[in-house]
Scaffold this motif. Structure first.
Motif, mmCIF file in Angstrom:
data_model
loop_
_atom_site.group_PDB
_atom_site.id
_atom_site.type_symbol
_atom_site.label_atom_id
_atom_site.label_comp_id
_atom_site.label_asym_id
_atom_site.label_seq_id
_atom_site.Cartn_x
_atom_site.Cartn_y
_atom_site.Cartn_z
ATOM 1 N N GLN A 1 0.826 -1.207 0.000
ATOM 2 C CA GLN A 1 0.000 0.000 0.000
ATOM 3 C C GLN A 1 0.860 1.256 0.000
ATOM 4 O O GLN A 1 0.527 2.253 -0.668
ATOM 5 C CB GLN A 1 -0.929 0.007 1.206
ATOM 6 C CG GLN A 1 -2.084 -0.967 1.113
ATOM 7 C CD GLN A 1 -3.118 -0.728 2.206
ATOM 8 O OE1 GLN A 1 -3.052 0.251 2.944
ATOM 9 N NE2 GLN A 1 -4.078 -1.624 2.306
ATOM 10 N N ALA A 2 1.977 1.236 0.740
ATOM 11 C CA ALA A 2 2.856 2.403 0.772
ATOM 12 C C ALA A 2 3.443 2.682 -0.593
ATOM 13 O O ALA A 2 3.564 3.845 -1.013
ATOM 14 C CB ALA A 2 3.962 2.182 1.801
ATOM 15 N N ALA A 3 3.823 1.627 -1.329
ATOM 16 C CA ALA A 3 4.353 1.817 -2.683
ATOM 17 C C ALA A 3 3.294 2.389 -3.615
ATOM 18 O O ALA A 3 3.582 3.236 -4.464
ATOM 19 C CB ALA A 3 4.887 0.491 -3.215
ATOM 20 N N GLN A 4 2.054 1.925 -3.466
ATOM 21 C CA GLN A 4 0.969 2.456 -4.292
ATOM 22 C C GLN A 4 0.663 3.915 -3.952
ATOM 23 O O GLN A 4 0.285 4.695 -4.829
ATOM 24 C CB GLN A 4 -0.290 1.612 -4.106
ATOM 25 C CG GLN A 4 -0.161 0.174 -4.577
ATOM 26 C CD GLN A 4 -1.347 -0.672 -4.148
ATOM 27 O OE1 GLN A 4 -2.280 -0.178 -3.527
ATOM 28 N NE2 GLN A 4 -1.300 -1.963 -4.477
ATOM 29 N N ALA A 5 0.821 4.279 -2.672
ATOM 30 C CA ALA A 5 0.445 5.626 -2.248
ATOM 31 C C ALA A 5 1.478 6.679 -2.631
ATOM 32 O O ALA A 5 1.131 7.855 -2.793
ATOM 33 C CB ALA A 5 0.234 5.649 -0.734
ATOM 34 N N LEU A 6 2.749 6.309 -2.778
ATOM 35 C CA LEU A 6 3.799 7.298 -3.006
ATOM 36 C C LEU A 6 3.766 7.815 -4.443
ATOM 37 O O LEU A 6 3.865 7.049 -5.404
ATOM 38 C CB LEU A 6 5.165 6.694 -2.710
ATOM 39 C CG LEU A 6 6.337 7.674 -2.790
ATOM 40 C CD1 LEU A 6 6.230 8.724 -1.691
ATOM 41 C CD2 LEU A 6 7.659 6.931 -2.695
ATOM 42 N N ARG A 7 3.650 9.124 -4.592
ATOM 43 C CA ARG A 7 3.699 9.774 -5.899
ATOM 44 C C ARG A 7 4.890 10.726 -6.013
ATOM 45 O O ARG A 7 5.239 11.144 -7.114
ATOM 46 C CB ARG A 7 2.412 10.553 -6.159
ATOM 47 C CG ARG A 7 1.199 9.670 -6.382
ATOM 48 C CD ARG A 7 -0.032 10.503 -6.663
ATOM 49 N NE ARG A 7 -1.184 9.681 -7.015
ATOM 50 C CZ ARG A 7 -2.399 10.171 -7.280
ATOM 51 N NH1 ARG A 7 -2.609 11.487 -7.219
ATOM 52 N NH2 ARG A 7 -3.386 9.367 -7.598
ATOM 53 N N ALA A 8 5.470 11.114 -4.910
ATOM 54 C CA ALA A 8 6.571 12.074 -4.924
ATOM 55 C C ALA A 8 7.790 11.489 -5.622
ATOM 56 O O ALA A 8 8.109 10.309 -5.468
ATOM 57 C CB ALA A 8 6.925 12.483 -3.500
ATOM 58 N N GLN A 9 8.472 12.359 -6.393
ATOM 59 C CA GLN A 9 9.703 11.933 -7.070
ATOM 60 C C GLN A 9 10.952 12.267 -6.270
ATOM 61 O O GLN A 9 12.001 11.669 -6.479
ATOM 62 C CB GLN A 9 9.812 12.595 -8.446
ATOM 63 C CG GLN A 9 8.811 12.083 -9.467
ATOM 64 C CD GLN A 9 7.508 12.861 -9.430
ATOM 65 O OE1 GLN A 9 7.448 13.979 -8.922
ATOM 66 N NE2 GLN A 9 6.456 12.265 -9.967
ATOM 67 N N LEU A 10 10.858 13.242 -5.361
ATOM 68 C CA LEU A 10 12.007 13.648 -4.561
ATOM 69 C C LEU A 10 11.601 13.761 -3.094
ATOM 70 O O LEU A 10 10.426 13.964 -2.782
ATOM 71 C CB LEU A 10 12.561 15.001 -5.033
ATOM 72 C CG LEU A 10 13.128 15.089 -6.454
ATOM 73 C CD1 LEU A 10 13.529 16.514 -6.770
ATOM 74 C CD2 LEU A 10 14.306 14.151 -6.646
ATOM 75 N N ALA A 11 12.592 13.640 -2.220
ATOM 76 C CA ALA A 11 12.358 13.826 -0.789
ATOM 77 C C ALA A 11 13.548 14.548 -0.186
ATOM 78 O O ALA A 11 14.698 14.335 -0.600
ATOM 79 C CB ALA A 11 12.137 12.492 -0.091
ATOM 80 N N VAL A 12 13.270 15.400 0.777
ATOM 81 C CA VAL A 12 14.309 16.140 1.495
ATOM 82 C C VAL A 12 14.306 15.667 2.939
ATOM 83 O O VAL A 12 13.266 15.680 3.608
ATOM 84 C CB VAL A 12 14.059 17.660 1.430
ATOM 85 C CG1 VAL A 12 15.135 18.403 2.220
ATOM 86 C CG2 VAL A 12 14.025 18.138 -0.010
ATOM 87 N N THR A 13 15.454 15.255 3.424
ATOM 88 C CA THR A 13 15.599 14.815 4.815
ATOM 89 C C THR A 13 16.729 15.593 5.473
ATOM 90 O O THR A 13 17.493 16.298 4.804
ATOM 91 C CB THR A 13 15.905 13.309 4.891
ATOM 92 O OG1 THR A 13 17.102 13.036 4.143
ATOM 93 C CG2 THR A 13 14.760 12.489 4.320
ATOM 94 N N THR A 14 16.847 15.463 6.788
ATOM 95 C CA THR A 14 17.869 16.177 7.537
ATOM 96 C C THR A 14 18.382 15.314 8.669
ATOM 97 O O THR A 14 17.679 14.413 9.151
ATOM 98 C CB THR A 14 17.319 17.500 8.106
ATOM 99 O OG1 THR A 14 18.335 18.157 8.854
ATOM 100 C CG2 THR A 14 16.132 17.245 9.016
#
Length: 915
Positions: A588-601
């Motif tokens: 379900q998490a794979a189906q829900a993700l649409r973002a191409q980029l992520a910013v973390t810190t």
């Protein structure tokens, strides 16, 4: 008639003594027990091994459970205080179960419940109080020389957090200056020595700090260390940055309230004298309440708490209380499971050890031994074996317990700040578990020899030569009833949701295993009807012997199958339940993700300002920060009150179309905002919610708020049961910082170019952001999931190994009891090769039936559980399933072939008969 115990040596022996007198019974039992222990030492060795492991496991897990029960948060930042005043970090719910008096359920809160700052003056005026100091903890990230973020001091669970405090709160540890001076301006700070060393800064130098706002440069004007540690650098588990009091209050963002108030006592004033005075000051004519009292649930206690002793650590480590309860519940569950499995294993092993002596006991009955003499004899034997085994296991429980705690800490199951003490009195627990082991062994032996002891001497020899034609009626009826209860529990699991489904599935699995143990002979007979023909055709003469032996001794075959069913069912349920949820949630998490980029810190989190700047980068279609927290849901389960603490997330609804897809089934996320919430499909079904309905949730800070349902969505295993707008969730967080930023790109945008632009827009020394393509999925899991995974690994490894050894012990006892059968087969002409094939076919039958029945016992409740929670079939990783089968095959082969090696090695039957 009595059994002679030795030659008569004097006139005193001539006096007539009743055969069943206590004195004669004890002498007879002592005589028989001493010889039986020597003659049957191999059988009793198997019982000894099972009892040692039982006592060891019970003692070690009981110690771990008790340690979690008396556990508490570590006291660091408030070590110099006599008391700490804080808000009530619990919420309550009362309901009346069916036909019972009202019950109250309590649940810990994970976000800070703050104290009105005005209370400080009231506390400072209490006689005996030297000072009352308000303290706020603001998460901080600071820059290293290389531009990366500096983490806090190293702890058991990794890098510790860094918090900013007002300089006045330094007296609560206490921290004292080692260099420089106290902060006097809004851009001055004092660092603890450890952080200063890690950041590579000295007094007079500058560094950039990020708090809840944008990163800001500060001057380091002093270095401090806890006074109790002399020249030591820091607390060891928390990093500290000190601002001047006004700056700390502004950075905290809640000027009317404070996190906690530390109370310092005058010299010579004992905390036992001070506590009632503080309590009276808070409960006076105008009682002091926590800052959120107006929004708390009506049953919650809103009076401020006065914490002393070990309780002073609770405001420092908010996660310690809920984590301790999760750890305690999981360890208690494992402890109960160990107890039930131990009872089954010990009773089965002891029963086999006694049953293989049925002919010997029949002979004693035939020559005049009384039932009491037999029972006392077996009791003396089991006492000798069990006492030594239980004490040895109790001694071994202590190092195993210490290793278990070390493993839990190493793998992060024990959160930072949670102390698991081991007071001396606690080590009396293994002695109690040793006594319990002895009691179980005694009862098992009494039940095992009861039937033979009750037979009349004339019947004893005939009864010993054959097994009963069928299991006893009581055993059969009990087995059928337990089987029905297990199937009913599985049906309940399929119709329920959440914890009730999990509890029903666990009950079903246990009931089905017990039913298999009770109905073992019937299962063995049914299996032989199916496998007899293949056994005869494929095994030749050996297969014929195996089929005939298994058919004639269905009770023995059932006893061999039961421990295999137990190990397969237990390990299968433990491994499959979590794997099924993880697999479906991951899908379900794979189906829900649409973002191409992520910013973390690497810091404590990302402020909203950084999210806004990321959304303005060319090529970015939408950006949303991700807030994580928990909510508490009050509900009833069979009439009883339940408070579920559930993980939730807050996002920007306007950015969801390009970043996350909850798969809306009804309603619309356009209405998600202040005063609203989106609900997962299964939770909406269980609460009978739909768009427009109202549900009351308690946030992590205890605020109880009625929310209107904006939408119902599908992907709840990944995104949680409740989805919030960030603006609704943020006010209830102790530190409203985003865990990361998810970004959706415009059509045709170059990800590499966008990454470069983002790096320029977000480059700050303290924030130290990382931009990644193909970001990891957003998969929420329960707070105790990590602890549960570690406990599951430990439980499967330890209990699975215990049950595997039980399989080996049971099969070894069975084979030792068949020595006469092996001798007879060799004497009538059976070759060693035929005996090997016979034993191999029997082992194959036992393994096949045990694995199939155990898999069914696990699959029935697991299927019901999986369908209720995920709508899919249960799943277990193939490698783990293969390991279970391989363990059973190797253990069963060893249990069958090793005890029979003397019969298989001897070339001449006559030599074997003389042994």
């Amino acid at each position: 008639m009595s059994v002679a115990t030795g030659p008569r040596t004097g006139p005193a022996e001539v006096r007539p003594v009743r055969a069943d007198s206590p004195a004669r019974t004890l002498r007879t039992a002592r005589f028989l027990a001493s010889r039986s222990l020597r003659r049957h030492r191999k059988a009793w060795a198997a019982v000894f091994a099972a009892l040692v492991l039982t006592s060891l496991l019970l003692g070690s897990f009981a110690l771990a459970t008790l340690s979690a029960f008396v556990g508490h948060a570590r006291v660091e930042r408030y070590a110099a205080t006599s008391a700490v005043v804080t808000g009530d970090q619990t919420t309550r719910y009362t309901a009346k179960p069916w036909g019972d008096p009202p019950m109250t359920e309590t649940q810990s809160l994970t976000e800070r419940v703050r104290v009105p700052r005005a209370v400080r003056a009231r506390l400072a005026a209490v006689p005996g109080v030297k000072a009352a100091v308000a303290d706020d903890a603001v998460p901080v990230a600071l820059a290293a020389r290389d531009g990366g973020a500096v983490a806090g001091p190293r702890s058991d669970s990794g890098n510790s957090p860094i918090f900013g405090h007002p300089w006045s709160a330094a007296a609560l540890a206490p921290f004292t200056l080692r260099a420089g001076h106290a902060p006097t301006g809004p851009r001055q700070v004092v660092l603890d020595g450890d952080l200063a060393a890690r950041a590579g800064v000295r007094t007079g130098e500058h560094l950039t700090l990020q708090t809840l706002t944008a990163p800001t440069p500060y001057e380091v004007v002093g270095i401090a260390a806890p006074a109790a540690q002399g020249d030591a650098t820091g607390l060891g588990h928390q990093g500290a940055v000190f601002f001047d009091d006004e700056t700390a209050r502004r950075l905290a963002g809640h000027p009317a309230t404070t996190d906690a108030i530390g109370v310092l006592a005058d010299p010579g004033v004992d905390v036992r004298q001070l506590y009632p005075r503080l309590r009276q000051a808070l409960d006076g004519a105008h009682p002091a309440r926590d800052a959120s009292a107006g929004t708390r649930y009506k049953e919650d206690a809103t009076a401020l708490r006065v914490l002393t002793g070990n309780g002073r650590g609770e405001p420092e480590f908010l996660e310690s209380a809920p984590s301790r309860m999760s750890l305690l519940m999981l360890l208690a569950t494992v402890c109960v499971t160990v107890l039930m499995i131990a009872v089954l294993v010990v009773s089965s092993t002891v029963a086999q050890a006694v049953h293989q002596r049925s002919r010997e006991m029949a002979l004693l009955r035939a020559v005049g031994a009384t039932p009491r003499q037999l029972r006392v004899t077996v009791a003396r034997e089991i006492n000798v074996v069990a006492v030594a085994a239980a004490l040895l296991g109790a001694i071994g429980a202590v190092p195993v317990f210490l290793q278990l705690i070390a493993m839990l800490q190493e793998r992060g199951a024990v959160p930072m700040g949670l102390e698991l003490p081991t007071p001396v009195w606690m080590f009396a627990v293994p002695v109690l578990t040793a006594g319990l082991t002895l009691l179980v062994a005694r009862l098992s032996a009494a039940l095992a020899c009861g039937r033979m002891a009750k037979l009349r001497p004339a019947q004893a020899m005939g009864e010993a030569q054959r097994e009963p034609a069928q299991p006893g009626r009581g055993r059969t009826i009990t087995g059928l009833v337990v089987l029905f209860l297990g199937m009913s529990s599985a049906g309940t699991a399929a119709l329920q949701y959440g914890e009730l489904a999990a509890a029903a599935a666990s009950t079903a699995a246990l009931a089905l295993v017990i039913a298999c143990a009770l109905l073992g002979p019937w299962i063995a007979r049914g299996a032989m009807r199916l496998l007899a023909v293949p056994a005869r055709r494929l095994g030749g003469a050996g297969g014929y012997l195996a089929a005939a032996s298994s058919h004639a001794n269905s009770r023995r075959l059932g006893a061999a199958i039961t421990p295999i069913v137990l190990v397969v069912a237990f390990v299968g349920v433990q491994l499959s339940a979590g794997a099924t949820l993880d697999r479906q949630g991951g899908a379900q998490a794979a189906q829900a993700l649409r973002a191409q980029l992520a910013v973390t810190t690497d810091g404590p989190g990302i402020p909203d300002e950084a999210v806004r700047r990321a959304g303005e980068v060319p090529g970015v279609a939408a950006a949303t920060g991700v807030l994580h927290s928990t909510v508490v849901l009050a509900r009833r389960e069979t009439g009883e009150p339940k408070l579920d603490r559930l993980p939730v997330m807050g996002v920007d609804p306007a950015a969801l179309s390009a970043t996350l897809d909850p798969a809306v089934l009804s309603g619309t996320l356009a209405h998600l905002g202040r005063g609203t919430v989106a609900v997962g499909k299964d939770r909406a079904r269980s609460l009978d919610l739909k768009p427009g309905s109202t549900v009351t949730l308690r946030y992590g800070d205890g605020a109880a708020v009625p929310l209107k349902v904006a939408a119902v969505y599908q992907n709840s295993l990944a995104l949680g049961d409740f989805l919030f707008a960030a603006q609704e969730l943020a006010p209830h967080l102790a530190a409203p910082l985003n865990s990361r930023i998810l970004l959706g790109l415009k059509p045709g945008a170059d990800p590499a170019a966008v990454r470069k632009e983002l790096a320029g827009a977000l480059t700050t020394a303290a924030l130290h952001t990382t931009v990644t393509e193909r970001p990891t999925t957003e998969h929420l899991q329960a707070e105790d999931r990590g602890i549960g995974q570690v406990i599951t690994v430990v439980a499967v490894g330890v209990i699975g190994g215990f049950t595997a050894i039980a399989v080996l012990s049971t099969l070894t006892l069975i084979m030792l009891g068949r020595r006469g059968e092996m001798v007879l087969l060799r004497l009538v002409g059976a070759s060693r090769g035929q005996l090997r094939r016979m034993l191999g076919v029997e082992a194959a039958i036992v393994v096949t039936v045990g694995v199939v029945v155990g898999a069914l016992a696990a699959a029935i409740p697991l299927t019901a559980f999986s369908l209720a929670l995920t709508g899919s079939a249960p799943y277990i990783p193939p490698a783990q399933a293969g390991l279970i089968v391989l363990t059973v095959v190797v253990t069963s082969a060893a249990g069958y072939l090793l005890p029979a090696r003397s019969a298989l090695r001897t070339r001449h039957p006559a030599d074997l008969a003389r042994r």
